[in-house]
Design an enzyme around this catalytic site. Structure first.
Site, mmCIF file in Angstrom:
data_model
loop_
_atom_site.group_PDB
_atom_site.id
_atom_site.type_symbol
_atom_site.label_atom_id
_atom_site.label_comp_id
_atom_site.label_asym_id
_atom_site.label_seq_id
_atom_site.Cartn_x
_atom_site.Cartn_y
_atom_site.Cartn_z
ATOM 1 N N LYS A 79 -31.593 -13.233 -5.525
ATOM 2 C CA LYS A 79 -32.851 -13.351 -6.304
ATOM 3 C C LYS A 79 -33.652 -12.061 -6.419
ATOM 4 O O LYS A 79 -34.600 -11.965 -7.185
ATOM 5 C CB LYS A 79 -33.740 -14.436 -5.677
ATOM 6 C CG LYS A 79 -33.168 -15.831 -5.833
ATOM 7 C CD LYS A 79 -33.804 -16.819 -4.857
ATOM 8 C CE LYS A 79 -32.882 -18.011 -4.635
ATOM 9 N NZ LYS A 79 -32.714 -18.360 -3.219
ATOM 10 N N ARG A 80 -33.267 -11.066 -5.618
ATOM 11 C CA ARG A 80 -33.957 -9.780 -5.599
ATOM 12 C C ARG A 80 -34.062 -9.145 -6.990
ATOM 13 O O ARG A 80 -33.083 -9.017 -7.707
ATOM 14 C CB ARG A 80 -33.128 -8.882 -4.681
ATOM 15 C CG ARG A 80 -33.551 -7.488 -4.467
ATOM 16 C CD ARG A 80 -32.672 -6.894 -3.377
ATOM 17 N NE ARG A 80 -31.291 -6.715 -3.853
ATOM 18 C CZ ARG A 80 -30.676 -5.540 -3.916
ATOM 19 N NH1 ARG A 80 -31.287 -4.456 -3.514
ATOM 20 N NH2 ARG A 80 -29.448 -5.440 -4.355
ATOM 21 N N CYS B 220 -6.765 13.751 -26.269
ATOM 22 C CA CYS B 220 -6.402 13.011 -25.059
ATOM 23 C C CYS B 220 -5.090 13.554 -24.494
ATOM 24 O O CYS B 220 -4.084 13.609 -25.201
ATOM 25 C CB CYS B 220 -6.255 11.531 -25.402
ATOM 26 S SG CYS B 220 -5.471 10.596 -24.068
ATOM 27 N N CYS C 80 -2.163 10.788 -24.652
ATOM 28 C CA CYS C 80 -1.588 10.252 -25.889
ATOM 29 C C CYS C 80 -0.211 10.886 -26.156
ATOM 30 O O CYS C 80 0.052 12.033 -25.775
ATOM 31 C CB CYS C 80 -2.522 10.525 -27.076
ATOM 32 S SG CYS C 80 -3.815 9.264 -27.267
ATOM 33 N N HIS D 154 -4.223 4.429 -27.461
ATOM 34 C CA HIS D 154 -5.398 4.955 -26.765
ATOM 35 C C HIS D 154 -6.543 3.941 -26.678
ATOM 36 O O HIS D 154 -7.378 4.007 -25.771
ATOM 37 C CB HIS D 154 -5.872 6.219 -27.506
ATOM 38 C CG HIS D 154 -6.968 6.978 -26.833
ATOM 39 N ND1 HIS D 154 -6.746 7.832 -25.775
ATOM 40 C CD2 HIS D 154 -8.307 7.014 -27.074
ATOM 41 C CE1 HIS D 154 -7.903 8.366 -25.388
ATOM 42 N NE2 HIS D 154 -8.868 7.893 -26.155
ATOM 43 N N ASN E 182 -7.777 3.092 -11.702
ATOM 44 C CA ASN E 182 -9.231 3.221 -11.791
ATOM 45 C C ASN E 182 -9.596 3.002 -13.238
ATOM 46 O O ASN E 182 -9.184 3.774 -14.092
ATOM 47 C CB ASN E 182 -9.696 4.618 -11.373
ATOM 48 C CG ASN E 182 -9.398 4.900 -9.916
ATOM 49 O OD1 ASN E 182 -9.431 4.007 -9.087
ATOM 50 N ND2 ASN E 182 -9.101 6.160 -9.610
ATOM 51 N N SER F 9 -11.269 9.525 -15.433
ATOM 52 C CA SER F 9 -11.667 10.667 -16.242
ATOM 53 C C SER F 9 -11.074 10.624 -17.645
ATOM 54 O O SER F 9 -11.306 11.516 -18.435
ATOM 55 C CB SER F 9 -11.298 11.969 -15.530
ATOM 56 O OG SER F 9 -9.954 11.929 -15.113
ATOM 57 N N HIS G 249 -7.824 6.514 -21.837
ATOM 58 C CA HIS G 249 -6.479 6.068 -22.211
ATOM 59 C C HIS G 249 -5.945 5.149 -21.106
ATOM 60 O O HIS G 249 -6.016 5.500 -19.934
ATOM 61 C CB HIS G 249 -5.559 7.286 -22.384
ATOM 62 C CG HIS G 249 -4.264 6.947 -23.058
ATOM 63 N ND1 HIS G 249 -3.940 7.352 -24.322
ATOM 64 C CD2 HIS G 249 -3.224 6.181 -22.639
ATOM 65 C CE1 HIS G 249 -2.747 6.880 -24.655
ATOM 66 N NE2 HIS G 249 -2.292 6.159 -23.640
ATOM 67 N N HIS H 188 -4.255 3.784 -18.255
ATOM 68 C CA HIS H 188 -3.269 4.356 -17.320
ATOM 69 C C HIS H 188 -3.612 4.013 -15.885
ATOM 70 O O HIS H 188 -4.750 3.670 -15.560
ATOM 71 C CB HIS H 188 -3.210 5.884 -17.482
ATOM 72 C CG HIS H 188 -4.404 6.609 -16.893
ATOM 73 N ND1 HIS H 188 -5.645 6.608 -17.498
ATOM 74 C CD2 HIS H 188 -4.542 7.339 -15.755
ATOM 75 C CE1 HIS H 188 -6.493 7.315 -16.767
ATOM 76 N NE2 HIS H 188 -5.859 7.769 -15.691
ATOM 77 N N GLN I 166 -2.123 4.960 -11.559
ATOM 78 C CA GLN I 166 -1.534 6.026 -10.763
ATOM 79 C C GLN I 166 -0.686 5.455 -9.629
ATOM 80 O O GLN I 166 -0.822 4.286 -9.266
ATOM 81 C CB GLN I 166 -2.637 6.894 -10.139
ATOM 82 C CG GLN I 166 -3.550 7.574 -11.138
ATOM 83 C CD GLN I 166 -4.470 8.596 -10.474
ATOM 84 O OE1 GLN I 166 -4.023 9.426 -9.689
ATOM 85 N NE2 GLN I 166 -5.753 8.522 -10.777
HETATM 86 O O1 LIG Z 1 -6.900 11.271 -10.125
HETATM 87 P P1 LIG Z 1 -8.129 11.215 -10.996
HETATM 88 O O2 LIG Z 1 -8.095 10.064 -11.960
HETATM 89 O O3 LIG Z 1 -8.425 12.511 -11.666
HETATM 90 O O4 LIG Z 1 -9.345 10.938 -9.974
HETATM 91 C C1 LIG Z 1 -9.869 9.686 -9.643
HETATM 92 O O5 LIG Z 1 -8.979 8.940 -8.811
HETATM 93 C C2 LIG Z 1 -8.710 9.507 -7.525
HETATM 94 C C3 LIG Z 1 -7.847 8.526 -6.746
HETATM 95 O O6 LIG Z 1 -8.497 7.306 -6.489
HETATM 96 C C4 LIG Z 1 -9.984 9.860 -6.763
HETATM 97 O O7 LIG Z 1 -9.642 10.619 -5.618
HETATM 98 C C5 LIG Z 1 -10.970 10.668 -7.622
HETATM 99 O O8 LIG Z 1 -12.179 10.819 -6.907
HETATM 100 C C6 LIG Z 1 -11.193 9.931 -8.949
HETATM 101 O O9 LIG Z 1 -12.076 10.669 -9.763
HETATM 102 O O1 LIG Z 2 -32.324 -2.610 -0.328
HETATM 103 P P1 LIG Z 2 -32.286 -1.930 -1.662
HETATM 104 O O2 LIG Z 2 -32.811 -0.532 -1.638
HETATM 105 O O3 LIG Z 2 -32.917 -2.740 -2.752
HETATM 106 O O4 LIG Z 2 -30.716 -1.843 -2.048
HETATM 107 C C1 LIG Z 2 -29.894 -0.749 -1.794
HETATM 108 O O5 LIG Z 2 -29.585 -0.608 -0.412
HETATM 109 C C2 LIG Z 2 -28.875 -1.696 0.194
HETATM 110 C C3 LIG Z 2 -28.533 -1.330 1.623
HETATM 111 O O6 LIG Z 2 -27.709 -0.201 1.717
HETATM 112 C C4 LIG Z 2 -27.597 -2.054 -0.598
HETATM 113 O O7 LIG Z 2 -27.062 -3.265 -0.097
HETATM 114 C C5 LIG Z 2 -27.877 -2.212 -2.090
HETATM 115 O O8 LIG Z 2 -26.647 -2.389 -2.780
HETATM 116 C C6 LIG Z 2 -28.625 -0.972 -2.601
HETATM 117 O O9 LIG Z 2 -28.911 -1.114 -3.965
#
Ligand SMILES: O=P(O)(O)O[C@H]1O[C@H](CO)[C@@H](O)[C@H](O)[C@H]1O
Ligand SMILES: O=P(O)(O)O[C@H]1O[C@H](CO)[C@@H](O)[C@H](O)[C@H]1O
Lengths: 339, 339
Positions: B29-30, B51, B54, B113, B153, B161, B164, B166, B168
């Site tokens: 509720k916050r 890209c 691509c 893409h 990711n 980043s 496209h 993908h 890993q």
């Molecule tokens: O490998 P990328 O897509 O450039 O990078 C992304 O995935 C990685 C693996 O989870 C992370 O370490 C990077 O911080 C993130 O930006």
């Molecule tokens: O309590 P706050 O400032 O509203 O909320 C923040 O800090 C909390 C404690 O680390 C986290 O759980 C929340 O996700 C963050 O947004």
């Protein structure tokens, strides 16, 4: 330090948690085409009538903040842990749950809406330290509070929902995961060596020099050998101390100075109000002797390359292990320029 | 489920890792006054000449992508782990480090893409699954590769980043932290019960019903009892299976269907291309029998309340334990509306 650690992929063991971090020094050269964070350029006023943390303003629950002049503490209006909730336990095969009670507080560091710890005088930071000490002691005295977590989320990118300088305390009946790990590793080390893990570690860091950023009579400021975040920093008392309540006034002053040094260096590094999460790990308040505990404050800042490019702890980090590109040694060197 | 779990703060035990998550149902509720994420409204073209993923475009290292028509795999140009780096070990008191080698790959899910897994046909997702199977087997055959981490990711907010579609693969010589935990807990359970932890767990979830989102002949889709992320989801084979290479073609098809169901429900929930990190945990390729391992795919999406308000894993979460507001039971109910 062996050049291998500055050149080739390796993992380092965090002696406090027993977990590894993957370090890929060569990867710092990777181009960045991903998200850029917003930098707030707005200069904040000293008082904001819409801020629920400013003095004399009304909070969402109708309470009115006093006309406070330095540090102001109140119980969190949207506490994740509550004192009066019922006690219960679920144990149905592979479904295991337990009620958890606690007390959550908010600490305004200053009535001045425009400030951050980096802008405050050391003597004003010392007042914050004093309140942390008082709260640690008084919360810890509760029968049902066995651990007191003090922390600050700074910056919108770190989930901070209000720029007014403030931190939080979540105190609770059981030990959280991260504290469990450090409790276990420090206890085992003490049993095996009859000395404190962190005291021995700090002595080794003083001798090695390359990760030390700053020191005064009582405190060492460094990037830990096993740091996860790009510019992670630890502040720790040089002499064995279980919790922050053991600090004398002169030590509290030197601790406040160390906090000022870290937060100011951060702001200068990328010329921005540096976002981070900081927290203090210290002995549980469970009535045990806990003589193997050595308290320390850590800063976990997300920025990696500039005010707008942060490190994402995502895919591999969430499913595998934390991973970093820039080494702790290089990070320490860069921060040292601003001390 | 006992109403206590929907009302009061409690912690739940993750049986796969042995770690706890703090659940604060009342806290949903916050009010939220913090950061809002940007939503990319731009409709992407099917081909983007800038890209580097691509088909037929040139990557930063000068290599030219082939005119691929479905899935395309290549070795990461900025790999965090490399195959040919020297082997070394540091053991100086409390400084412990070890070299780590590995192979990192990038997998383009489609030449288009503009697509994401949520937009793709089940038969095209099945082609991705097939490549995952092949890569798991061939990487695992390397003498020095003992674990293969497949992940994606998705979305700028998850550090991706390039939009496209993908994923890993980071494969390496040692077991990452999270895999170590699941290896230990599954091994212990198997030793004590002579059955698979996850097979028993899934049977309990099928009986309980309230966290099940979807099922087909071979797979169950659910929010785990111990989920950390607001809309975290797990896809797991109902029958014991150590790794994805054990799937027959019909099972791979049902797995692809489960992935389509999850990613499409996500996109509908907040009417946005839903960001997440997903990954597959499965048996190490270390030559051991690993008969206690049961593979599963998890989705960790950061969004909490809307397309622009995410959950921040910061202060308490980094220093204490993961924490959630909305319960896994409510999250499952909401996702089920879009199945
Ligand atoms: O490998 P990328 O897509 O450039 O990078 C992304 O995935 C990685 C693996 O989870 C992370 O370490 C990077 O911080 C993130 O930006
Ligand atoms: O309590 P706050 O400032 O509203 O909320 C923040 O800090 C909390 C404690 O680390 C986290 O759980 C929340 O996700 C963050 O947004």
């Amino acid at each position: 330090m062996a050049t291998n650690l500055q050149e080739y992929s390796h993992k380092r063991l965090n002696m406090l948690t027993g977990e590894w971090v993957l370090v890929s020094p060569h990867r710092a050269k990777r181009p960045w085409q991903g998200q850029h964070e917003e930098v707030s350029k707005e200069k904040r006023p000293s008082y904001d009538e819409n801020c629920y943390l400013c003095a004399t303003n009304t909070r969402i629950n109708g309470e009115i903040n006093p006309a406070y002049t330095d540090v102001f503490v109140f119980t969190n209006d949207f506490a994740a842990l509550q004192k009066e909730s019922p006690s219960f336990e679920v144990e149905e095969g592979l479904f295991k749950a337990k009620s958890e009670t606690g007390i959550c507080k908010v600490i305004c560091f200053s009535p001045d809406h425009s400030q951050s710890l980096a802008d405050m005088e050391v003597e004003d930071i010392q007042k914050v330290v004093h309140v942390w000490q008082r709260e640690y002691l008084s919360l810890g005295q509760n029968e049902e509070i066995n651990y007191v977590q003090i922390f600050e989320n700074k910056g919108a990118v770190m989930g901070c929902s209000n720029p007014h300088p403030h931190g939080q305390i979540w105190s609770q009946s059981s030990l959280p995961n991260e504290v469990e790990k450090k409790d276990r590793e420090q206890r085992n080390y003490f049993k095996n060596h009859n000395s404190s893990l962190l005291v021995d570690y700090l002595a080794q860091e003083i001798a090695a020099k390359e990760r030390v950023i700053f020191e005064n009579e009582d405190f060492l400021v460094l990037t830990p050998f096993w740091a996860i975040w790009p510019f992670e920093v630890m502040i720790a008392p040089k002499k064995a101390q279980r919790d922050i309540s053991e600090m004398k006034a002169s030590e509290a002053n030197n601790f406040a100075e160390a906090i000022a040094v870290v937060t100011r260096a951060y702001d200068q590094l990328f010329q921005t109000s540096f976002p981070y999460t900081s927290g203090i790990h210290q002995a549980p308040t469970n009535g045990d002797k806990n003589e193997y505990w050595h308290w320390h404050m850590s800063f976990y800042p997300p920025l990696l390359r500039s005010a707008t490019v942060k490190k994402f702890m995502v895919g591999y980090e969430l499913f595998g292990s934390p991973q970093r590109d820039i080494t702790p040694e290089i990070a320490a060197q860069r921060l040292k320029e601003f001390v």
